[in-house]
Design a protein around this motif. Structure first.
Motif, short mmCIF file in Angstrom:
data_model
loop_
_atom_site.label_atom_id
_atom_site.label_comp_id
_atom_site.label_asym_id
_atom_site.label_seq_id
_atom_site.Cartn_x
_atom_site.Cartn_y
_atom_site.Cartn_z
N GLN A 205 -17.65 8.24 20.60
CA GLN A 205 -18.23 9.51 20.21
C GLN A 205 -19.73 9.49 20.51
OE1 GLN A 205 -17.26 10.30 16.17
NE2 GLN A 205 -15.07 10.48 16.55
N PRO A 206 -20.11 9.83 21.74
CA PRO A 206 -21.53 9.81 22.09
C PRO A 206 -22.29 10.87 21.32
CG PRO A 206 -20.12 9.84 24.04
CD PRO A 206 -19.26 10.17 22.86
N PHE A 207 -23.59 10.72 21.28
CA PHE A 207 -24.41 11.69 20.58
C PHE A 207 -25.79 11.74 21.19
CE2 PHE A 207 -26.17 7.93 19.19
CZ PHE A 207 -27.13 8.06 18.21
N VAL A 208 -26.54 12.77 20.86
CA VAL A 208 -27.93 12.87 21.27
C VAL A 208 -28.77 12.90 20.02
CG1 VAL A 208 -27.46 14.07 23.43
CG2 VAL A 208 -27.81 15.39 21.34
N ILE A 209 -30.04 12.61 20.18
CA ILE A 209 -30.96 12.57 19.06
C ILE A 209 -31.99 13.66 19.25
CG2 ILE A 209 -32.43 11.06 17.68
CD1 ILE A 209 -31.26 8.75 19.39
N LEU A 210 -32.27 14.42 18.25
CA LEU A 210 -33.24 15.49 18.34
C LEU A 210 -34.35 15.27 17.34
CD1 LEU A 210 -30.73 18.50 18.43
CD2 LEU A 210 -31.72 17.30 20.38
N ALA A 211 -35.59 15.42 17.78
CA ALA A 211 -36.73 15.32 16.87
C ALA A 211 -37.11 16.73 16.44
CB ALA A 211 -37.90 14.62 17.55
N ILE A 212 -36.86 17.08 15.20
CA ILE A 212 -37.12 18.42 14.72
C ILE A 212 -38.01 18.36 13.49
CG2 ILE A 212 -36.08 20.53 13.81
CD1 ILE A 212 -33.56 19.86 15.32
N GLU A 213 -39.16 19.00 13.58
CA GLU A 213 -40.09 19.09 12.47
C GLU A 213 -40.42 17.71 11.90
OE1 GLU A 213 -38.42 21.77 9.65
OE2 GLU A 213 -38.70 23.53 10.93
N GLY A 214 -40.68 16.79 12.81
CA GLY A 214 -41.14 15.47 12.39
C GLY A 214 -40.05 14.55 11.88
N GLU A 215 -38.79 14.92 12.02
CA GLU A 215 -37.70 14.09 11.56
C GLU A 215 -36.77 13.76 12.73
OE1 GLU A 215 -37.46 12.78 8.66
OE2 GLU A 215 -39.15 13.86 7.79
N ILE A 216 -36.09 12.63 12.64
CA ILE A 216 -35.11 12.26 13.65
C ILE A 216 -33.76 12.78 13.19
CG2 ILE A 216 -33.94 10.36 14.81
CD1 ILE A 216 -36.49 8.78 14.61
N VAL A 217 -33.16 13.63 14.00
CA VAL A 217 -31.90 14.28 13.62
C VAL A 217 -30.84 13.91 14.64
CG1 VAL A 217 -30.75 16.47 13.17
CG2 VAL A 217 -33.16 16.17 12.57
N TYR A 218 -29.61 13.67 14.19
CA TYR A 218 -28.52 13.25 15.05
C TYR A 218 -27.54 14.40 15.24
CZ TYR A 218 -30.61 9.02 13.39
OH TYR A 218 -31.52 8.07 13.06
N SER A 219 -27.20 14.69 16.46
CA SER A 219 -26.28 15.78 16.76
C SER A 219 -25.08 15.21 17.50
CB SER A 219 -26.97 16.84 17.62
OG SER A 219 -26.06 17.84 18.01
N MET A 220 -23.94 15.17 16.84
CA MET A 220 -22.75 14.57 17.42
C MET A 220 -22.09 15.50 18.43
SD MET A 220 -22.60 11.61 16.09
CE MET A 220 -20.98 11.17 16.69
N ARG B 31 -34.59 11.26 28.25
CA ARG B 31 -35.79 10.48 27.98
C ARG B 31 -36.86 11.29 27.24
NH1 ARG B 31 -36.31 11.83 33.32
NH2 ARG B 31 -38.31 12.79 33.94
N VAL B 32 -36.91 12.59 27.46
CA VAL B 32 -37.90 13.44 26.77
C VAL B 32 -37.66 13.39 25.26
CG1 VAL B 32 -38.77 15.78 26.47
CG2 VAL B 32 -38.22 14.94 28.77
N THR B 33 -36.40 13.53 24.86
CA THR B 33 -36.06 13.47 23.45
C THR B 33 -36.34 12.09 22.88
OG1 THR B 33 -34.38 15.18 23.66
CG2 THR B 33 -34.21 13.75 21.76
N TYR B 34 -36.01 11.04 23.63
CA TYR B 34 -36.27 9.68 23.16
C TYR B 34 -37.76 9.47 22.90
CZ TYR B 34 -31.65 9.09 25.33
OH TYR B 34 -30.34 9.24 25.70
N LYS B 35 -38.57 9.99 23.80
CA LYS B 35 -40.02 9.83 23.65
C LYS B 35 -40.55 10.66 22.48
CE LYS B 35 -42.40 9.22 27.56
NZ LYS B 35 -42.91 9.40 28.95
N GLU B 36 -39.98 11.82 22.26
CA GLU B 36 -40.39 12.63 21.11
C GLU B 36 -40.01 11.95 19.81
OE1 GLU B 36 -42.22 15.45 20.95
OE2 GLU B 36 -42.55 15.04 23.08
N ASN B 37 -38.83 11.37 19.77
CA ASN B 37 -38.42 10.63 18.58
C ASN B 37 -39.30 9.40 18.36
OD1 ASN B 37 -36.43 12.30 17.68
ND2 ASN B 37 -34.74 11.16 18.56
N ALA B 38 -39.70 8.78 19.46
CA ALA B 38 -40.58 7.61 19.36
C ALA B 38 -41.91 8.00 18.71
CB ALA B 38 -40.83 7.01 20.74
#
Length: 266
Positions: A3-18, A29-36
């Motif tokens: 079950q792959p997923f992506v990670i979203l950085a929203i309002e300063g939090e790391i959010v997981y979207s399945m 990579r853009v999302t990964y860098k934002e989460n970083a």
């Protein structure tokens, strides 16, 4: 099914979207860098201390390993060089051995601990002592063997020209992170799992590293000083990529309970 997923950085939090079961994950990579950036914003200086320690100790190991190369760069005649090596040769060899020991038993183990730190930092847990997790895990020699074999395979592939070595390096890109999650995994399991995770994304990983080129220029004009401040950003980004592609991966050996696998952590 994974079950792959992506990670979203929203309002300063790391959010997981399945995604739906069986769907393909897109390397982002853009999302990964934002989460970083979110991870660093929470506690940058802990991240800085961890990467600084790894960089400094790596530098010590490299200094010992590169002594012979630096001697070869001296403008000496053949007679002067031979005379110098007849006296200093054994010491240079000893320095090379010390450098190899530092690299294998210290630097490589600290890199696993660094991966552990950034995996935990994603969850708001900033523990610099994680840097030394391998030494406390009870699986020190296993981690040494696995990383040694990884480096050996990359080196052997490099002998077939540069490109195969580069591909091998990206094939085993996540080995340190895998060992950070489960240090009891054997060589075959850890390398196979990394190969599975990086299948189809080797070029994406290369481009992700290349995206830091602007920062590398800053590093160049500051005589490597900027490297120490940029390193946390890079390491946090790499940890995000690992997190995205480790979700749902099943480890082969589940006896070890000291650390949790990705399926338990996200």
């Amino acid at each position: 099914m994974l079950q792959p997923f992506v990670i979203l950085a929203i309002e300063g939090e790391i959010v997981y979207s399945m995604h739906k079961e069986g769907s393909d994950i897109m390397f982002d990579r853009v999302t990964y860098k934002e989460n970083a950036k979110v991870v660093l914003k929470r506690n940058y200086w802990s991240c800085f201390i961890v990467t600084l320690l790894v960089a400094l100790i790596s530098g010590i190991g490299s200094t010992f390993l590169n002594i012979e190369y630096r001697v070869e760069q001296l403008e000496l005649s053949v007679e002067q060089f031979n005379r110098f090596m007849s006296v200093a040769g054994p010491w240079i060899t000893l320095a090379g051995i010390i450098g190899a020991i530092i690299s294998l038993f210290v630097v490589d183990m600290l890199k696993i601990g660094q991966a552990r730190f950034f995996i935990d930092a994603r969850h708001g847990e900033y523990r610099p002592e994680s840097l030394f997790m391998v030494y406390k895990s009870g699986y020190f020699w296993n981690c040494v063997f696995v990383t040694f074999m990884k480096n050996l395979y990359v080196f052997l592939w490099s002998l077939l020209f540069v490109i195969p070595g580069i591909i091998a390096g990206y094939r085993y890109y996540f080995v340190e992170y895998i060992l950070a999650d489960q240090p009891d995994l054997g060589k075959d399991e850890a390398l196979a799992l990394s190969a599975e995770m990086t299948d189809g994304i080797k070029m994406d990983l290369f481009i992700m590293e290349l995206s830091f080129f602007g920062w590398s220029l800053l590093d160049l004009i500051t005589f490597n000083l900027a490297h120490y401040f940029i390193a946390p950003y890079k390491q946090a980004t790499y940890a995000e990529a690992y997190a995205a592609y480790s979700r749902g991966k099943q480890y082969y050996n589940t006896d070890y309970t000291g650390y949790y696998g990705p399926e338990d952590r996200f």
